[in-house]
Design a protein around this motif. Structure first.
Motif, PDB file in Angstrom:
ATOM      1  N   LEU A 143       0.828  -1.209   0.000  1.00 32.33           N
ATOM      2  CA  LEU A 143       0.000   0.000   0.000  1.00 32.33           C
ATOM      3  C   LEU A 143       0.860   1.256   0.000  1.00 32.33           C
ATOM      4  N   ALA A 144       1.899   1.276   0.808  1.00 35.10           N
ATOM      5  CA  ALA A 144       2.807   2.430   0.855  1.00 35.10           C
ATOM      6  C   ALA A 144       3.529   2.606  -0.470  1.00 35.10           C
ATOM      7  N   ALA A 145       3.957   1.499  -1.079  1.00 39.49           N
ATOM      8  CA  ALA A 145       4.639   1.584  -2.374  1.00 39.49           C
ATOM      9  C   ALA A 145       3.691   2.085  -3.458  1.00 39.49           C
ATOM     10  N   ALA A 146       2.453   1.643  -3.425  1.00 39.96           N
ATOM     11  CA  ALA A 146       1.476   2.099  -4.415  1.00 39.96           C
ATOM     12  C   ALA A 146       1.201   3.589  -4.258  1.00 39.96           C
ATOM     13  N   GLN A 147       1.102   4.050  -3.027  1.00 41.42           N
ATOM     14  CA  GLN A 147       0.870   5.472  -2.808  1.00 41.42           C
ATOM     15  C   GLN A 147       2.082   6.290  -3.245  1.00 41.42           C
ATOM     16  N   ALA A 148       3.267   5.828  -2.976  1.00 36.80           N
ATOM     17  CA  ALA A 148       4.476   6.542  -3.394  1.00 36.80           C
ATOM     18  C   ALA A 148       4.576   6.570  -4.913  1.00 36.80           C
ATOM     19  N   ALA A 149       4.241   5.470  -5.556  1.00 35.59           N
ATOM     20  CA  ALA A 149       4.280   5.421  -7.024  1.00 35.59           C
ATOM     21  C   ALA A 149       3.219   6.331  -7.608  1.00 35.59           C
ATOM     22  N   GLY A 150       2.087   6.485  -6.941  1.00 27.93           N
ATOM     23  CA  GLY A 150       1.014   7.328  -7.437  1.00 27.93           C
ATOM     24  C   GLY A 150       1.198   8.793  -7.103  1.00 27.93           C
ATOM     25  N   HIS A 151       2.277   9.155  -6.440  1.00 22.66           N
ATOM     26  CA  HIS A 151       2.546  10.519  -6.007  1.00 22.66           C
ATOM     27  C   HIS A 151       2.466  11.498  -7.159  1.00 22.66           C
ATOM     28  N   GLY A 152       3.013  11.178  -8.305  1.00 29.64           N
ATOM     29  CA  GLY A 152       3.037  12.095  -9.419  1.00 29.64           C
ATOM     30  C   GLY A 152       1.952  11.860 -10.448  1.00 29.64           C
ATOM     31  N   GLU A 153       1.008  10.982 -10.180  1.00 37.26           N
ATOM     32  CA  GLU A 153      -0.008  10.661 -11.167  1.00 37.26           C
ATOM     33  C   GLU A 153      -0.967  11.807 -11.427  1.00 37.26           C
ATOM     34  N   PHE A 154      -1.304  12.580 -10.426  1.00 38.10           N
ATOM     35  CA  PHE A 154      -2.281  13.653 -10.560  1.00 38.10           C
ATOM     36  C   PHE A 154      -1.588  14.999 -10.547  1.00 38.10           C
ATOM     37  N   GLY A 155      -2.033  15.875 -11.429  1.00 37.59           N
ATOM     38  CA  GLY A 155      -1.555  17.241 -11.412  1.00 37.59           C
ATOM     39  C   GLY A 155      -0.449  17.527 -12.409  1.00 37.59           C
ATOM     40  N   PRO A 156      -0.003  18.778 -12.417  1.00 37.93           N
ATOM     41  CA  PRO A 156       0.954  19.246 -13.413  1.00 37.93           C
ATOM     42  C   PRO A 156       2.397  18.962 -13.042  1.00 37.93           C
ATOM     43  N   GLU A 157       3.239  19.109 -14.041  1.00 40.59           N
ATOM     44  CA  GLU A 157       4.683  19.068 -13.860  1.00 40.59           C
ATOM     45  C   GLU A 157       5.231  20.407 -14.327  1.00 40.59           C
ATOM     46  N   THR A 158       6.461  20.713 -13.964  1.00 41.24           N
ATOM     47  CA  THR A 158       7.095  21.943 -14.416  1.00 41.24           C
ATOM     48  C   THR A 158       7.038  22.013 -15.936  1.00 41.24           C
ATOM     49  N   GLY A 159       6.605  23.154 -16.462  1.00 36.09           N
ATOM     50  CA  GLY A 159       6.490  23.344 -17.898  1.00 36.09           C
ATOM     51  C   GLY A 159       5.111  23.060 -18.461  1.00 36.09           C
ATOM     52  N   ASP A 160       4.244  22.393 -17.691  1.00 35.04           N
ATOM     53  CA  ASP A 160       2.873  22.149 -18.145  1.00 35.04           C
ATOM     54  C   ASP A 160       2.105  23.460 -18.210  1.00 35.04           C
ATOM     55  N   ARG A 161       1.007  23.434 -18.930  1.00 37.55           N
ATOM     56  CA  ARG A 161       0.087  24.557 -18.992  1.00 37.55           C
ATOM     57  C   ARG A 161      -1.240  24.134 -18.391  1.00 37.55           C
ATOM     58  N   GLU A 162      -2.084  25.123 -18.113  1.00 36.38           N
ATOM     59  CA  GLU A 162      -3.428  24.824 -17.642  1.00 36.38           C
ATOM     60  C   GLU A 162      -4.421  25.716 -18.369  1.00 36.38           C
ATOM     61  N   PHE A 163      -5.615  25.182 -18.568  1.00 37.04           N
ATOM     62  CA  PHE A 163      -6.736  25.942 -19.092  1.00 37.04           C
ATOM     63  C   PHE A 163      -7.933  25.611 -18.229  1.00 37.04           C
ATOM     64  N   SER A 164      -8.648  26.638 -17.789  1.00 34.76           N
ATOM     65  CA  SER A 164      -9.868  26.387 -17.034  1.00 34.76           C
ATOM     66  C   SER A 164     -10.981  27.296 -17.546  1.00 34.76           C
ATOM     67  N   ILE A 165     -12.187  26.815 -17.419  1.00 29.32           N
ATOM     68  CA  ILE A 165     -13.385  27.576 -17.748  1.00 29.32           C
ATOM     69  C   ILE A 165     -14.290  27.478 -16.526  1.00 29.32           C
ATOM     70  N   ALA A 166     -14.834  28.623 -16.135  1.00 22.45           N
ATOM     71  CA  ALA A 166     -15.571  28.638 -14.881  1.00 22.45           C
ATOM     72  C   ALA A 166     -16.722  29.620 -14.935  1.00 22.45           C
ATOM     73  N   GLY A 167     -17.702  29.350 -14.125  1.00 21.20           N
ATOM     74  CA  GLY A 167     -18.774  30.306 -13.878  1.00 21.20           C
ATOM     75  C   GLY A 167     -18.328  31.205 -12.746  1.00 21.20           C
ATOM     76  N   THR A 168     -18.631  32.485 -12.861  1.00 26.02           N
ATOM     77  CA  THR A 168     -18.247  33.430 -11.819  1.00 26.02           C
ATOM     78  C   THR A 168     -19.466  34.162 -11.319  1.00 26.02           C
ATOM     79  N   GLY A 169     -19.359  34.644 -10.129  1.00 26.15           N
ATOM     80  CA  GLY A 169     -20.381  35.497  -9.550  1.00 26.15           C
ATOM     81  C   GLY A 169     -19.705  36.417  -8.572  1.00 26.15           C
TER      82      GLY A 169
END
Length: 181
Positions: A17-43
């Motif tokens: 379980l600990a090894a799986a969590q450590a391996a999954g550490h970088g699975e979600f989210g950006p890395e240096t150099g990535d870009r992001e685009f978001s669209i949102a409702g505002t109020g």
């Protein structure tokens, strides 16, 4: 002996379980150099919530580090101003640069940041503003997140006005979806 064997087997069962969590550490989210685009409702609303607006906002950002993003944000909104007739339509826009710091490297990432830009349109005095923001991103897929953010913006015509106008600022709320690529 039986108790120590049970503890040993229990400890061994936690290792995968600990090894799986450590391996999954970088699975979600950006890395240096990535870009992001978001669209949102505002109020938003003024400090006393007498005047309100609703609209759309889009962000385009670049990750300087996996937890630091800078970018540009464009918003367009319809405003309902107290004391105005219902037949008057008020359209406003704002363009701003932003910088955000995200905490952690997991699916849920709180963030804080700042922005600097301009507001313009029918129901506002065209002016510059500065803003502070806080919110969170929750990654539902490795590169897709849900976003919630609140900004407090204060307006000024020149730098000497910025301190005086902090108390006359406005809140802007955002809920949306974003993508890293």
């Amino acid at each position: 002996m039986k108790r120590s064997t049970l503890m040993f087997v229990g400890a061994l069962s936690v290792l995968p379980l600990a090894a799986a969590q450590a391996a999954g550490h970088g699975e979600f989210g950006p890395e240096t150099g990535d870009r992001e685009f978001s669209i949102a409702g505002t109020g938003g609303g003024d400090r006393d919530f007498d005047n309100s607006s609703i609209g759309l906002s889009g962000d385009l950002g670049w990750y300087l580090q996996p937890n630091v993003v800078v970018g540009i944000r464009q918003s367009v909104s319809y405003a309902d101003i107290e004391g105005q007739s219902a037949s008057d339509d008020f359209w406003n826009g704002s363009t701003r640069g932003y910088a955000d710091y995200q905490f952690g490297h997991h699916k849920f990432r709180p963030l804080v940041g700042a922005s600097l830009g301009a507001v313009y349109g029918d129901a506002v005095k065209d002016s510059a503003f500065a803003g502070l923001e806080a919110g969170a991103k929750y990654y539902v897929l490795p590169k897709t997140y849900m976003l919630g953010r609140a900004e407090y913006q204060w307006f000024f015509d020149d730098s000497s006005d910025s301190d005086d106008n902090f108390d006359d600022g406005a809140w802007v709320y955002t809920v949306g979806i974003g993508f890293n690529f």
